[in-house]
Write an enzyme that holds these catalytic residues in place. Structure first.
Site, PDB file in Angstrom:
ATOM      1  CD  GLU A 162      -1.260  -0.699   0.082  1.00 14.30           C
ATOM      2  OE1 GLU A 162      -0.535  -1.614   0.515  1.00 14.30           O
ATOM      3  OE2 GLU A 162      -2.093  -0.887  -0.817  1.00 14.30           O
ATOM      4  N   GLY A 163       0.080   0.098   5.455  1.00 16.05           N
ATOM      5  CA  GLY A 163       0.941   0.435   6.599  1.00 16.05           C
ATOM      6  C   GLY A 163       0.673   1.872   6.998  1.00 16.05           C
TER       7      GLY A 163
END
Length: 602
Positions: A410-411
């Site tokens: 998610e980054g």
């Protein structure tokens, strides 16, 4: 639309506005329906998943799929899906709650669930046409089909828009032919549908496509072998290769070139849900650690009674409390924003998109804080278990390995740190958050003579709230001066941004814990809330120490001479207590409560 913006605090405004405790949502505010939902999910996980942890560690992918199907039968894959598409149509807080309690037992299921319900389903729900939603969402909501999300490539990770996968329109204009390679694709081994991002011609931005997958009729799709991973062993993770994969033109998701926007907005939801996925994982690790510490006798004494162990138990319990407080505060802010937009005439699609996007800063903050706290919690869990913690026969070893991925997907946390400050500055430039006024006021305050009056701290947590206000000034002082010096080139100074981000994160998390404890103290009395108050105080002390350190690091990096001396004096003033808390006493008090209850009990 203006009513939406005026009535509800905007995302990122916490750094310049004080929030009344009555205006935050806490886990103590769960409705009866939400409590029942939580208890039924917990019962399912305790019965079906927790006793079968060894199966997940032995790469039993079929078992993960089996549990996912059961979750589908219970309706838990369709919590966020509107009823018209076969879902339960629950609000954002309830979707967080379900994600929280489904995810605690094993990272393998947490990843499968998150990938399917989030990035596998939401892009269609939020960007799909009516026809696309009617065709695909009911199957995804019930678990008849499973979804995967194909964004990452060997050369495109954090730089998601740099993907090389191509989509070429057929001569008759009826299909796109997709060619390329994707990697680290969760659920690839058992999915029926993929959200695939590819570039059409030399477009600046990638485009999203809905691609069906049938193993018996693969349509040019080949799956790599299951990846051998540090953790999340039974989460299916494969490479996906596309060779002239035919996709009907009507399966383009949203408009051409809109893929990057879809990817970014899907990640916003993914980030706050990832924070939720770290909550019950922490609770379970704390509970198992405390049970062991109460049973393990050394020097004729349970190790839970030793001060060194008490310190560990108190710190990890406090972080779990803080993460929970901040996650549900943000979830309700998003839910309220969505509802306000629906009331103002937005479609459900638009309201959901804009509601989450509004709080993208908080989503990034939560992702970083909860993933790092979860990793630390599992690390301390191993330490409390000692040699046994290193053994695969205890749950700590798998929990530690599973927790590690949360700081990457998610980054990465580094990307999210820089994003949180970058997005806040962009909001300020658009006039959505007034950073300039408060930053100038802090500058003026630094030039003035400080007051030596001793304030009245008779109200519960009043000194803590005053310190919190001063910590916000540290951020405004650092970020304001840095932005003034570097302007648009600020994003090139990554270590400075990371330090500023750590200040921003500590402020939001500390404020969330303080407001929750204050709200419950006003509601139930100080005595009944004394442990929450103690955790809010302990966490704030830690936050002050970290902000002091990061503030110095930042100030020294971009200033010199009188300006530097003035800011360092300001930092000292803004991180100063009138009444320093007895941290060891607070830790002992928290730890003794947890060991007495023999579980995480807050």
């Amino acid at each position: 639309m203006e009513t939406v913006q005026q009535d509800i605090t905007r995302g990122g405004q916490f750094i310049v506005k004080d929030t009344a405790c009555e205006n935050v949502f806490t886990p103590e505010d769960f409705s009866e329906e939400q409590q029942m939902m939580r208890d039924s999910v917990k019962e399912f996980i305790d019965k079906e998943v927790w006793p079968n942890k060894p199966r997940f560690e032995k790469k039993d992918y079929a078992f993960t799929e089996e549990i996912m199907k059961k979750l589908g039968e219970l309706g838990l894959l369709g919590i966020a899906v509107p009823e018209e598409y076969g879902g339960l149509g629950m609000g954002f807080v309830t979707t967080m709650l379900v994600c929280d309690y489904i995810s605690g037992a094993t990272g393998s299921l947490a990843t499968a669930f998150g990938a399917h319900t989030g990035i596998g389903t939401l892009p269609i729900l939020l960007y799909g046409t009516a026809t696309q939603k009617e065709k695909y969402i009911p199957k995804l909501a019930t678990g008849e089909w499973f979804g995967a999300y194909c964004l990452t490539e060997p050369g495109a990770g954090s730089d998601a828009n740099s993907g090389k996968t191509k989509a070429t329109l057929s001569e008759d204009g009826k299909h796109y032919h997709i060619n390329g390679q994707k990697m680290w694709i969760s659920n690839a081994g058992f999915c029926n549908l993929m959200i695939v991002f590819a570039r059409i011609e030399d477009d600046k931005n990638i485009t999203g496509f809905i691609v069906e997958y049938d193993a018996e009729n693969p349509n040019g799709i080949t799956l790599g072998e299951e990846e051998h991973k540090l953790g999340i062993h039974s989460s299916s993770t494969r490479q996906v290769f596309f060779s002239d994969t035919k996709v009907p033109v009507e399966n383009m998701l949203s408009e051409r070139g809109n893929g990057f926007k879809i990817a970014m907005n899907a990640l916003n939801v993914g980030r706050i849900k990832l924070a939720a996925a770290c909550l019950d994982a922490q609770r379970r690790v704390i509970t198992e650690s405390v049970k062991y510490a109460n049973e393990r006798i050394q020097f004729k004494t349970p190790i839970a009674k030793f001060g060194a162990i008490k310190g560990k138990i108190a710190e990890i319990a406090t972080k779990a409390f803080v993460d929970e407080s901040a996650s549900y505060r943000a979830a309700k802010a998003i839910e309220d924003r969505i509802q306000a937009r629906i009331d103002a005439g937005n479609s459900h699609q638009e309201a959901e998109l804009k509601g989450v996007e509004e709080f993208a800063i908080e989503c990034s903050i939560l992702k970083v804080a909860a993933s790092e706290d979860c990793q630390n919690c599992t690390d301390e869990g191993i330490q409390i278990f000692g040699g046994m913690g290193f053994s695969a026969d205890t749950p700590m070893e798998a929990a530690w390995r599973d927790a590690r991925i949360a700081r990457i997907y998610e980054g990465t946390n580094e990307i999210n740190r820089m994003l949180s400050v970058g997005m806040l500055i962009k909001k300020a430039m658009k006039g959505h958050v007034d950073l300039l006024g408060p930053a100038m006021a802090v500058k003026d305050e630094l030039m003035s003579i400080p007051s030596f009056d001793i304030p009245d701290y008779s109200e519960v947590l009043s000194e803590e709230k005053e310190i919190l206000g001063k910590l916000k000034k540290v951020f405004l002082m650092v970020a304001g001066s840095a932005a003034q010096k570097y302007g648009t080139e600020l994003e090139q100074h990554q270590q400075l941004l990371m330090a500023a981000s750590d200040i921003l994160i500590e402020v939001y998390m500390a404020e969330s814990a303080i407001l929750r404890a204050e709200k419950n103290a006003k509601r139930n009395g100080e005595e009944a809330s004394k442990y929450q108050i103690a955790m809010a105080q302990l966490n704030l002390f830690n936050a002050v120490e970290k902000i002091n350190n990061k503030g110095k690091e930042a100030i020294i990096s971009f200033s010199e001479g009188d300006e530097q001396r003035m800011m360092l004096m300001g930092l000292k003033r803004f991180t100063k207590y009138t009444n320093m808390p007895n941290v060891i006493a607070l830790r002992n008090m928290i730890a003794e409560k947890v060991t007495e209850e023999n579980k995480y009990c807050f």
